[in-house]
Design a protein around this motif. Structure first.
Motif, mmCIF file in Angstrom:
data_model
loop_
_atom_site.group_PDB
_atom_site.id
_atom_site.type_symbol
_atom_site.label_atom_id
_atom_site.label_comp_id
_atom_site.label_asym_id
_atom_site.label_seq_id
_atom_site.Cartn_x
_atom_site.Cartn_y
_atom_site.Cartn_z
ATOM 1 N N LEU A 112 -14.549 5.262 13.315
ATOM 2 C CA LEU A 112 -13.378 4.855 12.536
ATOM 3 C C LEU A 112 -13.621 5.077 11.042
ATOM 4 C CD1 LEU A 112 -10.614 3.440 12.246
ATOM 5 C CD2 LEU A 112 -11.856 1.260 12.237
ATOM 6 N N GLY A 113 -14.813 4.771 10.578
ATOM 7 C CA GLY A 113 -15.135 4.911 9.158
ATOM 8 C C GLY A 113 -15.032 6.334 8.635
ATOM 9 N N ASP A 114 -15.076 7.329 9.532
ATOM 10 C CA ASP A 114 -14.977 8.728 9.111
ATOM 11 C C ASP A 114 -13.536 9.175 8.870
ATOM 12 O OD1 ASP A 114 -17.690 8.867 9.359
ATOM 13 O OD2 ASP A 114 -17.692 10.265 11.059
ATOM 14 N N LEU A 115 -12.576 8.411 9.357
ATOM 15 C CA LEU A 115 -11.168 8.803 9.216
ATOM 16 C C LEU A 115 -10.658 8.463 7.824
ATOM 17 C CD1 LEU A 115 -9.560 7.564 12.551
ATOM 18 C CD2 LEU A 115 -10.423 9.837 12.000
ATOM 19 N N SER A 116 -9.874 9.361 7.254
ATOM 20 C CA SER A 116 -9.192 8.996 6.012
ATOM 21 C C SER A 116 -7.919 8.265 6.398
ATOM 22 C CB SER A 116 -8.899 10.247 5.174
ATOM 23 O OG SER A 116 -8.035 11.112 5.853
ATOM 24 N N ARG A 117 -7.554 7.288 5.562
ATOM 25 C CA ARG A 117 -6.376 6.476 5.881
ATOM 26 C C ARG A 117 -5.361 6.551 4.756
ATOM 27 N NH1 ARG A 117 -10.969 2.573 6.185
ATOM 28 N NH2 ARG A 117 -10.818 1.631 4.148
ATOM 29 N N ARG A 118 -4.141 6.232 5.132
ATOM 30 C CA ARG A 118 -3.033 6.272 4.189
ATOM 31 C C ARG A 118 -2.549 4.858 3.864
ATOM 32 N NH1 ARG A 118 -1.554 10.436 8.173
ATOM 33 N NH2 ARG A 118 -2.079 12.435 7.261
ATOM 34 N N PHE A 119 -3.481 3.951 3.709
ATOM 35 C CA PHE A 119 -3.157 2.572 3.355
ATOM 36 C C PHE A 119 -4.386 1.931 2.710
ATOM 37 C CE2 PHE A 119 -4.696 2.633 7.672
ATOM 38 C CZ PHE A 119 -5.562 1.562 7.765
ATOM 39 N N GLU A 120 -4.133 0.869 1.967
ATOM 40 C CA GLU A 120 -5.209 0.136 1.299
ATOM 41 C C GLU A 120 -5.699 -0.960 2.236
ATOM 42 O OE1 GLU A 120 -3.419 -1.447 -2.239
ATOM 43 O OE2 GLU A 120 -2.541 0.490 -2.760
ATOM 44 N N ASP A 121 -7.011 -0.956 2.536
ATOM 45 C CA ASP A 121 -7.556 -2.000 3.407
ATOM 46 C C ASP A 121 -9.077 -1.959 3.349
ATOM 47 O OD1 ASP A 121 -8.122 -3.914 5.296
ATOM 48 O OD2 ASP A 121 -7.035 -2.929 6.923
ATOM 49 N N ASP A 122 -9.640 -2.704 2.401
ATOM 50 C CA ASP A 122 -11.093 -2.756 2.264
ATOM 51 C C ASP A 122 -11.751 -3.555 3.387
ATOM 52 O OD1 ASP A 122 -10.953 -1.253 -0.058
ATOM 53 O OD2 ASP A 122 -10.829 -3.023 -1.360
ATOM 54 N N ASP A 123 -10.952 -4.330 4.123
ATOM 55 C CA ASP A 123 -11.506 -5.194 5.166
ATOM 56 C C ASP A 123 -11.446 -4.570 6.563
ATOM 57 O OD1 ASP A 123 -12.063 -7.368 3.405
ATOM 58 O OD2 ASP A 123 -9.904 -7.803 3.375
ATOM 59 N N LEU A 124 -11.006 -3.329 6.664
ATOM 60 C CA LEU A 124 -10.813 -2.712 7.975
ATOM 61 C C LEU A 124 -12.091 -2.741 8.822
ATOM 62 C CD1 LEU A 124 -8.774 -1.119 9.794
ATOM 63 C CD2 LEU A 124 -9.777 0.957 8.849
ATOM 64 N N LEU A 125 -13.174 -2.172 8.330
ATOM 65 C CA LEU A 125 -14.415 -2.133 9.106
ATOM 66 C C LEU A 125 -15.059 -3.510 9.263
ATOM 67 C CD1 LEU A 125 -15.937 1.261 7.899
ATOM 68 C CD2 LEU A 125 -14.920 0.740 10.110
ATOM 69 N N PRO A 126 -15.161 -4.319 8.194
ATOM 70 C CA PRO A 126 -15.738 -5.658 8.390
ATOM 71 C C PRO A 126 -14.943 -6.497 9.414
ATOM 72 C CG PRO A 126 -15.653 -5.156 6.047
ATOM 73 C CD PRO A 126 -14.922 -4.054 6.765
ATOM 74 N N ASP A 127 -13.618 -6.381 9.392
ATOM 75 C CA ASP A 127 -12.813 -7.132 10.367
ATOM 76 C C ASP A 127 -13.060 -6.639 11.793
ATOM 77 O OD1 ASP A 127 -11.729 -8.679 8.365
ATOM 78 O OD2 ASP A 127 -9.750 -7.726 8.414
ATOM 79 N N ALA A 128 -13.208 -5.331 11.952
ATOM 80 C CA ALA A 128 -13.468 -4.778 13.292
ATOM 81 C C ALA A 128 -14.800 -5.293 13.826
ATOM 82 C CB ALA A 128 -13.455 -3.251 13.244
ATOM 83 N N TRP A 129 -15.823 -5.302 12.980
ATOM 84 C CA TRP A 129 -17.127 -5.823 13.415
ATOM 85 C C TRP A 129 -17.033 -7.318 13.717
ATOM 86 C CZ3 TRP A 129 -20.231 -2.651 15.439
ATOM 87 C CH2 TRP A 129 -20.426 -1.367 14.931
ATOM 88 N N ALA A 130 -16.245 -8.047 12.943
ATOM 89 C CA ALA A 130 -16.089 -9.492 13.189
ATOM 90 C C ALA A 130 -15.418 -9.744 14.533
ATOM 91 C CB ALA A 130 -15.283 -10.134 12.055
ATOM 92 N N VAL A 131 -14.402 -8.968 14.865
ATOM 93 C CA VAL A 131 -13.708 -9.128 16.149
ATOM 94 C C VAL A 131 -14.671 -8.823 17.297
ATOM 95 C CG1 VAL A 131 -11.889 -8.161 17.615
ATOM 96 C CG2 VAL A 131 -11.394 -8.741 15.240
#
Length: 182
Positions: A112-131
């Motif tokens: 997931l971290g390799d994908l470029s995204r079209r939105f602001e979300d600094d918590d994307l990866l930390p939230d995924a690991w938390a889940v």
């Protein structure tokens, strides 16, 4: 003189007439019976071989139909969705996910971290690991680069049992609601 084979034995005779023809007919009838027996045994064997395949084939067809139906539902909802494995690699995504991620079919298996995204979300990866770690759903509002707003929901992606096989991420467009409030 005539020669006739009958059950593995060779007979010879120098007489002419009915006897040689009768022997040939008997041999022909014997060969015919033998062929029919072989055909019957083959038919029984084929039925035995194909018998168990019928329920299996029906099960495979039901599974394929279910898979097509689920894919159609995911595609029809127009909800951007990503499903990740336990290493946060992409397992699947909906076509609508392309509106928020630069993702193509060959990206399945990619982190997931390799994908470029079209939105602001600094918590994307930390939230995924938390889940993955503690299993509580996480929801956040995120802003897309085009000014749209989404609720990003992350939930555990569960196996048939109680095990966690990854993370499901969905994005619900709340732009209209957000614009009414401002």
């Amino acid at each position: 003189m005539w020669i006739a084979r009958r059950r593995g034995r060779v007979r010879t005779s120098s007489s002419t007439g009915v006897r040689p023809q009768q022997a040939v007919n008997e041999d022909f009838q014997s060969a015919k019976r033998s062929r029919k027996n072989v055909e019957r045994r083959l038919a029984v064997a084929q039925q035995g071989a194909h018998g168990p395949q019928r329920p299996l084939q029906a099960t495979v067809e039901r599974q394929c139909a279910t898979s097509r139906n689920l894919r159609n539902i995911l595609d029809s909802t127009e909800v951007p969705t990503l499903v990740l494995d336990t290493d946060l690699n992409i397992r699947l995504f909906t076509p609508a996910a392309k509106s928020l991620f630069t993702v193509v079919a060959s990206d399945v298996g990619r982190p997931l971290g390799d994908l470029s995204r079209r939105f602001e979300d600094d918590d994307l990866l930390p939230d995924a690991w938390a889940v993955l770690g503690s299993h509580p759903p996480v929801r956040r509002e995120v802003r897309a680069d085009d000014g749209g707003w989404f609720i990003r929901a992350m939930l555990p992606y569960r196996s048939n049992g109680s095990g966690i096989e990854g993370v499901a991420i969905t994005f619900v467009d709340i732009s209209e609601f957000k614009n009414r409030r401002t």
